[in-house]
Design a protein around this motif. Structure first.
Motif, PDB file in Angstrom:
ATOM      1  N   ILE A  87       8.066   7.835   5.977  1.00  0.00           N
ATOM      2  CA  ILE A  87       6.112   7.239   6.848  1.00  0.00           C
ATOM      3  C   ILE A  87       6.204   7.764   5.140  1.00  0.00           C
ATOM      4  CG2 ILE A  87       4.103   8.053   7.882  1.00  0.00           C
ATOM      5  CD1 ILE A  87       6.317   6.787   9.337  1.00  0.00           C
ATOM      6  N   THR A  88       5.130   8.440   4.241  1.00  0.00           N
ATOM      7  CA  THR A  88       4.905   8.167   2.879  1.00  0.00           C
ATOM      8  C   THR A  88       5.089   7.390   2.334  1.00  0.00           C
ATOM      9  OG1 THR A  88       5.158  10.925   3.398  1.00  0.00           O
ATOM     10  CG2 THR A  88       4.107   9.538   1.452  1.00  0.00           C
ATOM     11  N   GLY A  89       6.466   6.893   1.667  1.00  0.00           N
ATOM     12  CA  GLY A  89       7.354   5.550   1.495  1.00  0.00           C
ATOM     13  C   GLY A  89       6.517   4.972   1.575  1.00  0.00           C
ATOM     14  N   ALA A  90       6.619   4.147   3.233  1.00  0.00           N
ATOM     15  CA  ALA A  90       6.363   3.553   3.514  1.00  0.00           C
ATOM     16  C   ALA A  90       4.667   2.618   3.530  1.00  0.00           C
ATOM     17  CB  ALA A  90       6.898   3.447   5.537  1.00  0.00           C
ATOM     18  N   ARG A  91       3.732   3.825   3.877  1.00  0.00           N
ATOM     19  CA  ARG A  91       2.801   3.683   3.139  1.00  0.00           C
ATOM     20  C   ARG A  91       2.373   3.888   1.851  1.00  0.00           C
ATOM     21  NH1 ARG A  91      -0.617   9.470   4.805  1.00  0.00           N
ATOM     22  NH2 ARG A  91      -1.925   8.473   4.914  1.00  0.00           N
ATOM     23  N   LEU A  92       2.863   4.490   1.279  1.00  0.00           N
ATOM     24  CA  LEU A  92       2.798   3.945  -0.252  1.00  0.00           C
ATOM     25  C   LEU A  92       3.090   2.746  -0.594  1.00  0.00           C
ATOM     26  CD1 LEU A  92       1.640   5.143  -3.041  1.00  0.00           C
ATOM     27  CD2 LEU A  92       4.433   5.958  -3.773  1.00  0.00           C
ATOM     28  N   GLY A  93       4.546   1.895   0.321  1.00  0.00           N
ATOM     29  CA  GLY A  93       4.598   0.919  -0.033  1.00  0.00           C
ATOM     30  C   GLY A  93       3.595  -0.199   0.562  1.00  0.00           C
ATOM     31  N   LEU A  94       2.855  -0.118   1.196  1.00  0.00           N
ATOM     32  CA  LEU A  94       2.743  -1.263   2.468  1.00  0.00           C
ATOM     33  C   LEU A  94       1.096  -1.361   0.857  1.00  0.00           C
ATOM     34  CD1 LEU A  94       2.950  -2.544   4.936  1.00  0.00           C
ATOM     35  CD2 LEU A  94       0.603  -0.965   5.792  1.00  0.00           C
ATOM     36  N   VAL A  95       0.440  -0.743   0.440  1.00  0.00           N
ATOM     37  CA  VAL A  95      -0.599  -0.109  -0.469  1.00  0.00           C
ATOM     38  C   VAL A  95       0.063  -1.760  -1.691  1.00  0.00           C
ATOM     39  CG1 VAL A  95      -1.836   0.905  -2.061  1.00  0.00           C
ATOM     40  CG2 VAL A  95      -1.506   1.529   0.025  1.00  0.00           C
ATOM     41  N   HIS A  96       1.532  -1.206  -1.747  1.00  0.00           N
ATOM     42  CA  HIS A  96       1.680  -2.441  -3.048  1.00  0.00           C
ATOM     43  C   HIS A  96       2.835  -3.593  -2.662  1.00  0.00           C
ATOM     44  CE1 HIS A  96       1.532   0.726  -6.201  1.00  0.00           C
ATOM     45  NE2 HIS A  96       1.748   2.091  -5.461  1.00  0.00           N
ATOM     46  N   ALA A  97       2.455  -3.612  -1.218  1.00  0.00           N
ATOM     47  CA  ALA A  97       2.802  -5.059  -0.968  1.00  0.00           C
ATOM     48  C   ALA A  97       1.331  -5.673  -0.435  1.00  0.00           C
ATOM     49  CB  ALA A  97       3.250  -4.192   0.737  1.00  0.00           C
ATOM     50  N   ILE A  98       0.703  -4.890  -0.135  1.00  0.00           N
ATOM     51  CA  ILE A  98      -0.832  -5.680   0.464  1.00  0.00           C
ATOM     52  C   ILE A  98      -1.583  -6.438  -1.917  1.00  0.00           C
ATOM     53  CG2 ILE A  98      -3.045  -6.000   0.520  1.00  0.00           C
ATOM     54  CD1 ILE A  98      -2.784  -3.778   2.755  1.00  0.00           C
ATOM     55  N   ARG A  99      -1.458  -5.038  -2.124  1.00  0.00           N
ATOM     56  CA  ARG A  99      -1.216  -6.059  -3.858  1.00  0.00           C
ATOM     57  C   ARG A  99      -0.823  -7.311  -4.217  1.00  0.00           C
ATOM     58  NH1 ARG A  99      -1.561   0.016  -7.163  1.00  0.00           N
ATOM     59  NH2 ARG A  99      -3.605   0.415  -6.346  1.00  0.00           N
ATOM     60  N   ALA A 100       0.487  -6.636  -4.088  1.00  0.00           N
ATOM     61  CA  ALA A 100       1.609  -7.694  -3.953  1.00  0.00           C
ATOM     62  C   ALA A 100       1.235  -9.224  -3.804  1.00  0.00           C
ATOM     63  CB  ALA A 100       3.208  -7.182  -4.164  1.00  0.00           C
ATOM     64  N   MET A 101       0.954  -9.064  -2.614  1.00  0.00           N
ATOM     65  CA  MET A 101       0.711 -10.058  -2.235  1.00  0.00           C
ATOM     66  C   MET A 101      -0.711 -11.704  -2.139  1.00  0.00           C
ATOM     67  SD  MET A 101      -0.731 -10.321   2.140  1.00  0.00           S
ATOM     68  CE  MET A 101      -2.073 -10.498   1.621  1.00  0.00           C
ATOM     69  N   VAL A 102      -1.349 -10.292  -2.370  1.00  0.00           N
ATOM     70  CA  VAL A 102      -2.679 -10.719  -3.004  1.00  0.00           C
ATOM     71  C   VAL A 102      -2.491 -11.555  -4.438  1.00  0.00           C
ATOM     72  CG1 VAL A 102      -5.148 -10.283  -3.850  1.00  0.00           C
ATOM     73  CG2 VAL A 102      -4.745  -9.682  -2.395  1.00  0.00           C
TER      74      VAL A 102
END
Lengths: 275, 252
Positions: B176-191
């Protein structure tokens, strides 16, 4: 806190892995890391051989490009130019974020007041501030410094605040009960207790700054390494583009491992799990 | 500290920042920094106009695909790395390399590989996310208490059962921690990717920046902030629901 450091936040968990003798032989890092490197290159080479060369280059082509370009002296001078805005931005970010982080970490009122705001701004992708930076700072050196600053300041702030907040109260209490206060308390107790997370903050901030360095060169006026990549992409020179990315990744890794090494040297009492 | 006092402090912190922003906005003018009062009005218009939300949903759909793929590949890989020293040594250097690689530098290469459409954005998000997911799962798997594995073994638990009933539950909070951290970076990458090729939501931000109208940009930033925080809280909730026994231990 959703910090960039969370993935690195559990370094002390290494002892758990049991190694059988056969695995220990294989676990020799001097044998395995070159093997890993070689295997990765082979996989990359195989993937590249399936794709047209204008699209994706093989490692052999990339390494040849790096070798020839380095002989001509271009990439080193570009790197030297790129590092300038990275270092200025990183230093500014450290100068702002470390005092603020200590304020937030050691003062509970300040922490409660600003933690939600910091987290809110932290959750906005930094690159989204680029339009503002263009409006405020133009598209040249100042804008690049500003982007590096914005991209690493919150990572450092969040790490320092969390670290300062978690300094063991026991340590402080023990020092206080032995009569330490004022300057003695600061230099002999607070500082050594803070150095580990300050080094972590420096490491995270530096990696972010390397990242920001190339981002800035691609998003504002393309200069230095960014220009090199743009030019290469205009003529479909895949080896040149991959060479830049590869060198940047190596540079980022070198910064990260270098700071880790310093950590081990400077802070022997702060023992990390064996890698 | 009482909860009321904490809430008061948090609210006053937000109020102070809004006030400073308002004053700065009034002094600098709308071309440099729109004040929150102006942004609020513009924001309602943006919501009613609907373009922002449509672009956002489109972008998020592609991001979720890349993020989901990164989780599907990254979590088992990280767990394997944590349990096997050989796999760890072979894969770890390359994972470290992916983590330090700048997404912006990958964008031009991925554009040549995938064009600028759907695959491009999914691939960028995947690469930007997977390193963090792998590393978190890896640290979780490494940190599993050998005692509980010994207990399982001494009760004669088989390999598959050990994995299903011991390792997976112990690993769960890290996933879950990994998914939360990954999500932050996923949104960054998307932008980053979208701003670079000027499509989707990131493209909207970049395009608006060229018009020198700061109020709508700030509106877009507020939306992405809400999405990011909302998704994070949602993942945390899911984690607490599915593995309540770890909620206390993994306070953050």
């Amino acid at each position: 806190m959703q910090g960039a450091g969370a993935a690195e936040a559990h370094p002390e968990s290494g002892a758990a892995r049991a190694a059988s003798p056969g695995v220990r032989l294989l676990g020799n890092p001097y044998l395995l890391y070159p093997l890993s490197f070689a295997l990765g290159l082979v996989v990359w080479e195989i993937i590249a051989s399936q794709l047209p060369e204008v699209v994706f280059a093989a490692p052999s082509a990339v390494l040849t490009h790096i070798w020839e370009a380095t002989l001509s002296g271009v990439p080193p001078s570009l790197f030297a130019a790129s590092i300038q805005h990275m270092i200025v931005g990183l230093l500014l970010a450290l100068a702002v974020a470390i005092p603020l982080g200590f304020l937030m970490g050691r003062n509970d009122t300040a922490f409660q007041m600003f933690d939600p705001v910091v987290n809110a701004i932290f959750s906005i992708p930094s690159v989204a501030f680029v339009p503002f930076l263009i409006i405020w700072f133009g598209i040249f050196f100042e804008a690049r410094v500003a982007l590096v600053f914005v991209m690493c300041v919150f990572d450092i702030l969040v790490t320092v605040a969390a670290g300062a907040r978690n300094i063991e109260p026991k340590v402080m209490d023990a020092a206080r009960s032995f009569g330490a206060r004022g300057r003695l308390m600061f230099f002999r107790v607070m500082m050594p207790a803070s150095l580990p997370f300050l080094m972590t903050a420096l490491r995270i901030g530096t990696v972010r700054a390397v990242n920001a360095m190339i981002t800035a060169e691609l998003f504002f006026a393309t200069v230095n390494l960014g220009e090199y990549m743009e030019d290469a992409s205009a003529v479909f020179d895949a080896p040149a583009m991959l060479a830049v990315v590869f060198l940047l990744a190596l540079f980022g890794l070198a910064c990260q491992e270098g700071i880790k090494f310093l950590e081990g040297r400077l802070l022997p009492w702060h023992v990390r799990g064996a890698r | 500290m009482t909860p009321t006092r904490k809430l008061m402090l948090q609210l006053s912190g937000i109020a102070i920042v809004l006030l400073m922003w308002e004053i700065a906005g009034r002094i600098m003018g709308e071309n440099l920094l729109a004040a929150p009062s102006i942004v609020a009005v513009t924001y309602v218009e943006l919501l009613l106009d609907g373009e922002m939300l449509i672009e956002l949903l489109n972008s998020l759909r592609q991001m979720i695909l890349g993020f989901g793929a990164a989780c599907l590949v990254g979590m088992p890989l990280g767990a394997l790395m944590g349990r096997s020293r050989l796999i760890d040594a072979l894969v770890h250097p390359w994972i470290s390399m992916i983590v330090v690689t700048s997404v912006a530098a990958l964008v031009p290469i991925f554009m040549m590989l995938f064009g600028t459409g759907f695959e491009f954005r999914v691939a960028i998000v995947f690469v930007a996310t997977i390193g963090y997911v792998v590393l978190t799962a890896y640290h979780g798997a490494r940190g599993i208490d050998p005692k509980i594995l010994d207990v399982a073994r001494s009760f004669g638990t088989g390999r598959i059962d050990t994995y299903r009933k011991v390792i997976l539950p112990a690993l769960f909070p890290y996933l879950i921690t990994g998914a939360r951290l990954g999500l932050v970076h996923a949104i960054r990458a998307m932008v980053v990717a979208e701003m670079f090729v000027i499509v989707g939501y990131g493209g909207l931000i970049f395009q608006t920046g060229l018009d020198l109208s700061t109020a709508p940009i700030l509106g877009y930033l507020v939306t992405i902030m809400v999405v990011s925080i909302g998704a994070n809280v949602a993942l945390q909730r899911v984690g607490d629901r599915v593995a309540p026994w770890y909620a206390a231990r993994m306070a953050r």
